[in-house]
Structure formats: structure tokens, C-alpha cells
Design a protein around this motif. Structure first.
Motif, PDB file in Angstrom:
ATOM      1  N   LYS A   1       0.830  -1.208   0.000  1.00 50.61           N
ATOM      2  CA  LYS A   1       0.000   0.000   0.000  1.00 50.61           C
ATOM      3  C   LYS A   1       0.861   1.253   0.000  1.00 50.61           C
ATOM      4  O   LYS A   1       0.536   2.248  -0.664  1.00 50.61           O
ATOM      5  N   ILE A   2       1.967   1.218   0.730  1.00 53.24           N
ATOM      6  CA  ILE A   2       2.884   2.362   0.755  1.00 53.24           C
ATOM      7  C   ILE A   2       3.544   2.533  -0.605  1.00 53.24           C
ATOM      8  O   ILE A   2       3.649   3.653  -1.131  1.00 53.24           O
ATOM      9  N   ILE A   3       3.990   1.421  -1.200  1.00 53.83           N
ATOM     10  CA  ILE A   3       4.613   1.478  -2.523  1.00 53.83           C
ATOM     11  C   ILE A   3       3.632   2.015  -3.553  1.00 53.83           C
ATOM     12  O   ILE A   3       3.985   2.823  -4.422  1.00 53.83           O
ATOM     13  N   LEU A   4       2.372   1.585  -3.454  1.00 53.27           N
ATOM     14  CA  LEU A   4       1.347   2.029  -4.395  1.00 53.27           C
ATOM     15  C   LEU A   4       1.126   3.529  -4.306  1.00 53.27           C
ATOM     16  O   LEU A   4       1.079   4.223  -5.332  1.00 53.27           O
ATOM     17  N   LYS A   5       1.005   4.033  -3.095  1.00 50.53           N
ATOM     18  CA  LYS A   5       0.752   5.463  -2.921  1.00 50.53           C
ATOM     19  C   LYS A   5       1.926   6.302  -3.413  1.00 50.53           C
ATOM     20  O   LYS A   5       1.747   7.302  -4.114  1.00 50.53           O
ATOM     21  N   ILE A   6       3.151   5.882  -3.060  1.00 54.40           N
ATOM     22  CA  ILE A   6       4.340   6.621  -3.508  1.00 54.40           C
ATOM     23  C   ILE A   6       4.488   6.526  -5.024  1.00 54.40           C
ATOM     24  O   ILE A   6       4.755   7.526  -5.708  1.00 54.40           O
ATOM     25  N   GLY A   7       4.303   5.317  -5.572  1.00 56.93           N
ATOM     26  CA  GLY A   7       4.464   5.119  -7.004  1.00 56.93           C
ATOM     27  C   GLY A   7       3.455   5.907  -7.820  1.00 56.93           C
ATOM     28  O   GLY A   7       3.791   6.465  -8.861  1.00 56.93           O
ATOM     29  N   ALA A   8       2.197   5.939  -7.372  1.00 55.21           N
ATOM     30  CA  ALA A   8       1.170   6.681  -8.106  1.00 55.21           C
ATOM     31  C   ALA A   8       1.460   8.181  -8.091  1.00 55.21           C
ATOM     32  O   ALA A   8       1.264   8.873  -9.088  1.00 55.21           O
ATOM     33  N   THR A   9       1.952   8.693  -6.941  1.00 54.40           N
ATOM     34  CA  THR A   9       2.279  10.117  -6.845  1.00 54.40           C
ATOM     35  C   THR A   9       3.483  10.465  -7.707  1.00 54.40           C
ATOM     36  O   THR A   9       3.450  11.435  -8.492  1.00 54.40           O
ATOM     37  N   VAL A  10       4.556   9.671  -7.568  1.00 50.22           N
ATOM     38  CA  VAL A  10       5.757   9.922  -8.371  1.00 50.22           C
ATOM     39  C   VAL A  10       5.455   9.736  -9.854  1.00 50.22           C
ATOM     40  O   VAL A  10       5.942  10.495 -10.704  1.00 50.22           O
ATOM     41  N   GLY A  11       4.641   8.734 -10.188  1.00 53.83           N
ATOM     42  CA  GLY A  11       4.288   8.504 -11.578  1.00 53.83           C
ATOM     43  C   GLY A  11       3.529   9.674 -12.184  1.00 53.83           C
ATOM     44  O   GLY A  11       3.755  10.038 -13.340  1.00 53.83           O
ATOM     45  N   ALA A  12       2.628  10.270 -11.402  1.00 55.78           N
ATOM     46  CA  ALA A  12       1.884  11.430 -11.901  1.00 55.78           C
ATOM     47  C   ALA A  12       2.813  12.610 -12.159  1.00 55.78           C
ATOM     48  O   ALA A  12       2.696  13.295 -13.180  1.00 55.78           O
ATOM     49  N   VAL A  13       3.759  12.841 -11.237  1.00 58.55           N
ATOM     50  CA  VAL A  13       4.720  13.938 -11.427  1.00 58.55           C
ATOM     51  C   VAL A  13       5.627  13.654 -12.621  1.00 58.55           C
ATOM     52  O   VAL A  13       5.871  14.535 -13.462  1.00 58.55           O
ATOM     53  N   LEU A  14       6.124  12.412 -12.719  1.00 57.36           N
ATOM     54  CA  LEU A  14       7.000  12.050 -13.822  1.00 57.36           C
ATOM     55  C   LEU A  14       6.276  12.143 -15.155  1.00 57.36           C
ATOM     56  O   LEU A  14       6.868  12.508 -16.185  1.00 57.36           O
ATOM     57  N   LEU A  15       4.984  11.847 -15.136  1.00 59.01           N
ATOM     58  CA  LEU A  15       4.184  11.954 -16.346  1.00 59.01           C
ATOM     59  C   LEU A  15       4.148  13.385 -16.855  1.00 59.01           C
ATOM     60  O   LEU A  15       4.308  13.649 -18.055  1.00 59.01           O
ATOM     61  N   LEU A  16       3.950  14.328 -15.943  1.00 61.89           N
ATOM     62  CA  LEU A  16       3.947  15.737 -16.334  1.00 61.89           C
ATOM     63  C   LEU A  16       5.313  16.166 -16.860  1.00 61.89           C
ATOM     64  O   LEU A  16       5.410  16.902 -17.846  1.00 61.89           O
ATOM     65  N   VAL A  17       6.383  15.692 -16.201  1.00 62.55           N
ATOM     66  CA  VAL A  17       7.736  16.051 -16.628  1.00 62.55           C
ATOM     67  C   VAL A  17       8.010  15.548 -18.037  1.00 62.55           C
ATOM     68  O   VAL A  17       8.543  16.276 -18.890  1.00 62.55           O
TER      69      VAL A  17
END
Length: 376
Positions: free
Chosen positions: A191-207
Motif C-alpha cells: 500500500k505504501i509502494i502504491l501510494k508513492i508510485g502513483a504520486t511519483v508517476g503522476a509527477v514524472l508523467l507531467l515532466v
């Protein structure tokens, strides 16, 4: 001069008459930035999102693939048709029309998995649909392109990116498999990995989106009609996907998932196919469409997420007003995504009848009421 591809069977043969600007060159690092960054983003992101997949629910989708079937119908039935209708309705230039059609025939992109997570969608269905559409693209892409280009008498030979499809499958299945294993063995850590990954993935997507647009600025060939199509195309896909899911009696959670999967296309695959099939001179007219589509795809997804979050907040405020006694005690109590989905499902005013896609083993979003906080 614009050639109407719907009225002239030889319109693509006239493409040589178009005067293309020779000064513009396709940047050499365009393919590098999208290939490398997309591969890294896809691997890390799919591992984290794979941590949300449960084997029992995944098996339910495979055993009764009604949701996947509806998604594939949207992906390779609706999207190519919408692309063809947009190209003919706006009387696009031949090369631009081909670019729009190729985009419509591409499988779903991994960006939909991020969007699905942030709107409390069915992650098991989302990942299953992305995987199945990528596999189905091996046969459905050439079939759809052949059928829809028949009236156009296409002279150029379209080269399908089979290698790109294979790489996409590897980058999708292997990280997801590891994520499923982590979720099975270490559910709390997942659950922790999922939350961090989804947040980082959203930021990386914008980048990646911003970097791709900036680095490809020399490839932009602004066309107001093409910009309009790239803006409304994903929106139409989202709306039509939602309506088809609704008409086939999918749950609200699945409707959101199928909607996002339908409008989100694999931009990199479209890029690769264009670069393999056309010369640099022809790409001047074509590359601006997948660039603008990818940008608007991200912007539209953000708007959908914001609208959903506002809708969820409104529902929760209404629920607190109906139950003021527990509002203070539950104010600081966090809820899991499953609880949030169940809460939203139960608070929808219009209930969908259960169709064949919702078996009784409880793999849909609607959980037993005992699992939901009364002040969700």
C-alpha cells in the motif's frame, strides 16, 4: 489546399502536390526522450500499480472477461471509427488524416492506469485492459488500418511497430508480476509502494509531457484544426467509453475505468509507427498531432481527476450533513481506496442493474456495508 479523404479515393496520391516546409527537421533526441523516459516510467510505475492487483480479482476478470471485452470493443471499435469520422469531417490533409487514424488504432496507454488509480477505479480491470489491448494490437492494428484506409488508396506502406509492441508488453507484464507478488507477500508495504508510485508517476508523467513538447518544439507545425481534433478526440473517447460501459450494465467503478482506458492511447507507439512509415519531410505535417494529443490527453485526465475529487468531496459533505453525530469523530479517520469506492457506489442516486460482468463473488467496487466507515 485540403484533400477530402472521404470523397476522393485517390486523395493520398495527391499528397505529393502539397508543399511541405523543408527547413523544419525532426530532432534526433525526440525518439530518445520518449523511448528512454517512457520505458523507465512504465517499469517503475507498473510495478507500483501492480501492488494494487489482487490475484483473486484478477482471476475473476480473466474467468469472466465481460469488462475486458467491453474495453476492447471501445479500444478497437470506437476509437478507430471516431478517428476516421474526425479525419473525414474536418477534411484533413492526407498525411494528417493518416496520423489521426494511426492514433485511433493504437492500443491503450499506461497513462490510463495512473488516472484510474486517482479516480478510485478498478485497477485490476485497468491493468488487464491495458495488457489485453496491447496483445490484441498485434492483429487489430493492421486490421483496422487496412479497413479504414481502403477508401483512401494509400500508397505508402505502413510499418507496424511489432518490436515496440513486444517491448511494451515486457515493460508491462514483468513489473506488474513483481508488484502482484509484493502485494501477495507484503500487503501492508504494498500500500505504501502504491501510494508513492502513483504520486511519483503522476509527477514524472507531467515532466515527460512537458519535456517532450519542449524538445520537439522544432517539429511543431501548428494547425488550428489539428489542435482542435487533438483536444476533442480523447474527450470523445472518454465519453463514448463511459456510455458503452453504462449501456452494458457495468458498475460505476468499471464505467470510470473503461472510460479512461478508452480515451488514453499509446502515444509512443504512434510515434514509432509514423517514424517507421514516413520520411522526415512527411513527418513535418504529422508529428505535431501525437505531440498535441499526448499533451491534451494529460490535461484532460487532470481535469477529470479534479472533477472527480470535487464530486467525491460533495458526496462526503452531504453524508456528514445527514449524519452530524459522527462527523467530528470520523473527521480525522482515513479511508482506504476500497472504502472510498464502496462509499461512492452506495451514494450514487442512480443504481445500475447488475449485468453479467458483475459476478456474485464480490470483485466489484461495492463492498459489504460493514467494511465502510459510516462517515467515509
Amino acid at each position: 489546399m485540403r484533400a477530402n479523404c472521404s470523397s476522393s479515393s485517390a486523395c493520398l496520391a495527391n499528397s505529393s502536390e502539397e508543399e511541405l516546409p523543408v527547413g523544419l527537421q525532426v530532432p534526433g533526441n525526440l525518439e530518445l526522450i520518449f523511448s528512454v523516459m517512457s520505458a523507465v516510467m512504465m517499469g517503475l510505475l507498473m510495478f507500483s500499480l501492480g501492488c494494487s492487483v489482487e490475484l483473486q480479482k484478477l482471476w475473476s476478470h480473466i474467468r469472466r472477461p465481460w469488462g475486458i471485452a467491453v474495453g476492447l470493443l471501445c479500444q478497437f471499435g470506437l476509437m478507430p471509427l471516431i478517428a476516421y469520422l474526425l479525419a473525414t469531417s474536418f477534411s484533413l490533409k492526407p498525411l494528417q488524416a493518416i496520423a489521426v487514424l494511426i492514433m485511433g488504432c493504437c492500443p491503450g496507454g499506461n497513462i490510463s492506469n495512473i488516472f484510474t488509480y486517482w479516480v478510485d477505479g478498478d485497477m485490476d480491470l485497468s491493468i488487464s485492459m491495458t495488457t489485453c489491448s496491447t496483445v490484441a494490437a498485434l492483429g487489430m492494428m493492421p486490421l483496422c488500418l487496412y479497413l479504414y484506409t481502403l477508401p483512401w488508396n494509400l500508397e505508402e506502406k505502413l510499418t507496424l511497430p511489432y518490436q515496440n509492441i513486444g517491448i511494451a508488453l515486457v515493460c508491462l507484464t514483468i513489473p506488474v508480476t513483481f508488484g502482484v507478488y509484493v502485494n501477495y507477500r507484503f500487503p501492508k508495504q504494498s500500500k505504501i509502494i502504491l501510494k508513492i508510485g502513483a504520486t511519483v508517476g503522476a509527477v514524472l508523467l507531467l515532466v515527460v509531457a512537458i519535456a517532450g513538447v519542449v524538445l520537439a518544439k522544432d517539429s511543431w507545425n501548428p494547425d488550428i484544426i489539428l489542435l482542435i481534433i487533438s483536444f476533442i478526440f480523447p474527450l470523445i473517447g472518454h465519453v463514448m467509453g463511459f456510455l458503452l460501459a453504462f449501456l452494458t450494465h457495468q458498475s460505476w467503478q468499471r464505467c470510470r475505468t473503461i472510460s479512461l482506458e478508452t480515451g488514453a492511447q499509446n502515444i509512443q507507439m504512434c510515434f514509432t509507427m509514423l517514424q517507421l512509415s514516413f520520411s522526415a519531410k512527411q513527418l513535418v505535417q504529422m508529428l505535431s498531432f501525437p505531440l498535441s494529443y499526448g499533451l491534451f490527453q494529460v490535461l484532460n485526465g487532470i481535469l477529470i481527476i479534479v472533477a472527480y475529487k470535487m464530486y467525491k468531496r460533495i458526496l462526503k459533505n452531504k453524508h456528514r450533513k445527514r449524519n452530524p453525530s459522527c462527523a467530528e469523530g470520523c473527521h480525522n479517520k482515513s479511508t482506504s481506496p476500497k472504502e472510498t469506492s464502496a462509499f461512492l457506489e452506495m451514494n450514487e442516486e442512480v443504481a445500475l442493474p447488475h449485468g453479467p460482468s458483475e459476478p456474485t463473488d464480490g470483485h466489484t467496487a461495492l463492498e459489504p456495508t460493514g467494511h465502510v466507515s459510516p462517515c467515509a
